[in-house]
Design an enzyme around this catalytic site. Structure first.
Site, PDB file in Angstrom:
ATOM      1  N   ASP A  27      -7.261   8.263   5.986  1.00 60.05           N
ATOM      2  CA  ASP A  27      -7.533   9.414   5.119  1.00 60.05           C
ATOM      3  C   ASP A  27      -7.380  10.731   5.891  1.00 60.05           C
ATOM      4  O   ASP A  27      -7.667  10.785   7.082  1.00 60.05           O
ATOM      5  CB  ASP A  27      -8.971   9.273   4.597  1.00 60.05           C
ATOM      6  CG  ASP A  27      -9.200  10.096   3.350  1.00 60.05           C
ATOM      7  OD1 ASP A  27      -8.240  10.681   2.823  1.00 60.05           O
ATOM      8  OD2 ASP A  27     -10.356  10.166   2.918  1.00 60.05           O
ATOM      9  N   ASN A  75      -4.114   6.289  -6.642  1.00 64.42           N
ATOM     10  CA  ASN A  75      -3.213   7.319  -6.100  1.00 64.42           C
ATOM     11  C   ASN A  75      -2.077   7.713  -7.056  1.00 64.42           C
ATOM     12  O   ASN A  75      -1.436   8.749  -6.864  1.00 64.42           O
ATOM     13  CB  ASN A  75      -2.607   6.881  -4.753  1.00 64.42           C
ATOM     14  CG  ASN A  75      -3.579   6.947  -3.596  1.00 64.42           C
ATOM     15  OD1 ASN A  75      -3.461   6.217  -2.619  1.00 64.42           O
ATOM     16  ND2 ASN A  75      -4.577   7.826  -3.689  1.00 64.42           N
TER      17      ASN A  75
HETATM   18  C1  FPP Z   1      -4.460   9.736   2.783  1.00 64.33           C
HETATM   19  O1  FPP Z   1      -4.314  11.082   3.033  1.00 64.33           O
HETATM   20  C2  FPP Z   1      -3.287   8.909   2.972  1.00 64.33           C
HETATM   21  C3  FPP Z   1      -2.560   8.310   1.965  1.00 64.33           C
HETATM   22  C4  FPP Z   1      -2.651   8.576   0.544  1.00 64.33           C
HETATM   23  C5  FPP Z   1      -1.658   7.227   2.299  1.00 64.33           C
HETATM   24  C6  FPP Z   1      -0.431   7.579   3.017  1.00 64.33           C
HETATM   25  C7  FPP Z   1      -0.404   6.892   4.297  1.00 64.33           C
HETATM   26  C8  FPP Z   1       0.556   7.048   5.160  1.00 64.33           C
HETATM   27  C9  FPP Z   1       1.698   7.935   4.906  1.00 64.33           C
HETATM   28  C10 FPP Z   1       0.491   6.313   6.426  1.00 64.33           C
HETATM   29  C11 FPP Z   1       1.666   5.424   6.616  1.00 64.33           C
HETATM   30  C12 FPP Z   1       1.667   4.188   5.824  1.00 64.33           C
HETATM   31  C13 FPP Z   1       2.770   3.391   5.639  1.00 64.33           C
HETATM   32  C14 FPP Z   1       2.588   1.999   5.146  1.00 64.33           C
HETATM   33  C15 FPP Z   1       4.156   3.829   5.901  1.00 64.33           C
HETATM   34  P1  FPP Z   1      -4.688  12.062   1.862  1.00 64.33           P
HETATM   35  O2  FPP Z   1      -3.453  12.498   1.202  1.00 64.33           O
HETATM   36  O3  FPP Z   1      -5.691  11.409   0.961  1.00 64.33           O
HETATM   37  O4  FPP Z   1      -5.359  13.228   2.644  1.00 64.33           O
HETATM   38  P2  FPP Z   1      -6.443  14.259   2.078  1.00 64.33           P
HETATM   39  O5  FPP Z   1      -7.676  13.424   1.771  1.00 64.33           O
HETATM   40  O6  FPP Z   1      -6.637  15.176   3.218  1.00 64.33           O
HETATM   41  O7  FPP Z   1      -5.852  14.900   0.872  1.00 64.33           O
END
Ligand code: FPP
Length: 250
Positions: A27, A75
């Site tokens: 996160d 998401n």
């Molecule tokens: C959370 O940050 C992360 C995600 C929604 C997932 C994305 C993960 C990656 C890109 C890592 C790599 C994974 C793979 C399998 C290639 P957020 O957007 O929720 O951050 P915030 O809470 O600060 O908004």
């Protein structure tokens, strides 16, 4: 300690008491980017880098299994532009990294409901799963379009169908037989859950499987989660007394 020394397991960690399976809620990508005045997507790109480095670190330090929450069923409610970007990023990452991961002995598995992911992503996921199926040195499980409640409902539906067909007696359902119907049937439960960016929620991640996991939350944002931070999480884990409901672990 100089950074190069972090390649080996830090000496104050006990190699006999490392978690076998670490689960991670990655996160904070968006906030990491926004704090720097970058678009959120930049944070996700850095997040991929962090994940690759963590896989290497687990291999270097002797932790055989990692499960990461890449995209939850919730998401999809993000702006379409971000959802599309993430789908492309997952696909790109698999194309780019598959050969190297295969060479490193990584066994790639996916959990979640793949059926609503873009067909081109499903295709590379299938290919990655098949290509790495024989690898045994490291297990990387990626949760994509994953929601734990939905997974539990899907397991109940599958068992309901077996009962209807006369193949299953409801009185014979056990915790073990139920777990065999989850997406994680082939994967042992995590010992440690790490959540970055300071949140203290499970967010519909592995609700059944995390029943006895130790939970570690750190304010560090995912793109900044490096070997030093992982070491801190493992140190905290080794200081816990894992009782599994008993009075002491011994
Ligand atoms: C959370 O940050 C992360 C995600 C929604 C997932 C994305 C993960 C990656 C890109 C890592 C790599 C994974 C793979 C399998 C290639 P957020 O957007 O929720 O951050 P915030 O809470 O600060 O908004």
């Amino acid at each position: 300690m100089p950074l190069s020394d972090w390649q080996l397991l830090p000496p104050d960690l006990d190699p006999q008491r490392l978690p076998n399976h670490v689960a991670v809620i990655m996160d904070g990508n968006g906030r990491w980017a926004q704090q720097r005045g970058f678009p959120r997507m930049m944070g996700h790109r850095r997040g991929v880098r962090t994940l690759k480095a963590l896989v290497r670190c687990c291999q270097d330090w002797g932790i055989p299994s990692l499960t990461v929450y890449a995209f939850s069923t919730e998401n999809w409610q993000r702006p379409l532009e971000e959802v599309n970007f993430l789908m492309q990023l997952f696909e790109q990452m698999l194309w780019q990294e598959l050969a190297v991961m295969h060479q490193q002995g990584v066994h790639l598995q996916f959990i979640g409901d793949n059926s609503s992911l873009p067909p081109s992503l499903q295709a590379i996921m299938d290919y990655a799963r098949q290509t790495t199926a024989g690898n045994r040195s490291f297990y990387l499980n990626v949760a994509l379009n994953y929601g734990s409640r939905q997974e539990i409902v899907r397991a109940c539906q599958a068992m309901g169908r077996q009962i209807q067909g006369g193949q299953l007696n409801p009185d014979e359902i056990t915790e073990n037989s139920f777990a065999q119907h989850l997406d994680t049937a082939a994967i042992a439960d995590p010992d440690l859950l790490i959540r970055t960016s300071g949140e203290l929620r499970l967010s519909n991640f592995l609700l059944w499987q995390l029943a006895y996991a130790e939970i570690y939350s750190t304010p560090i944002l995912w793109p900044d989660f490096d070997r030093v931070e992982f070491y801190r999480a493992l140190l905290a884990y080794q200081r816990r007394d894992r009782r599994f409901g008993r009075l002491s672990s011994s």
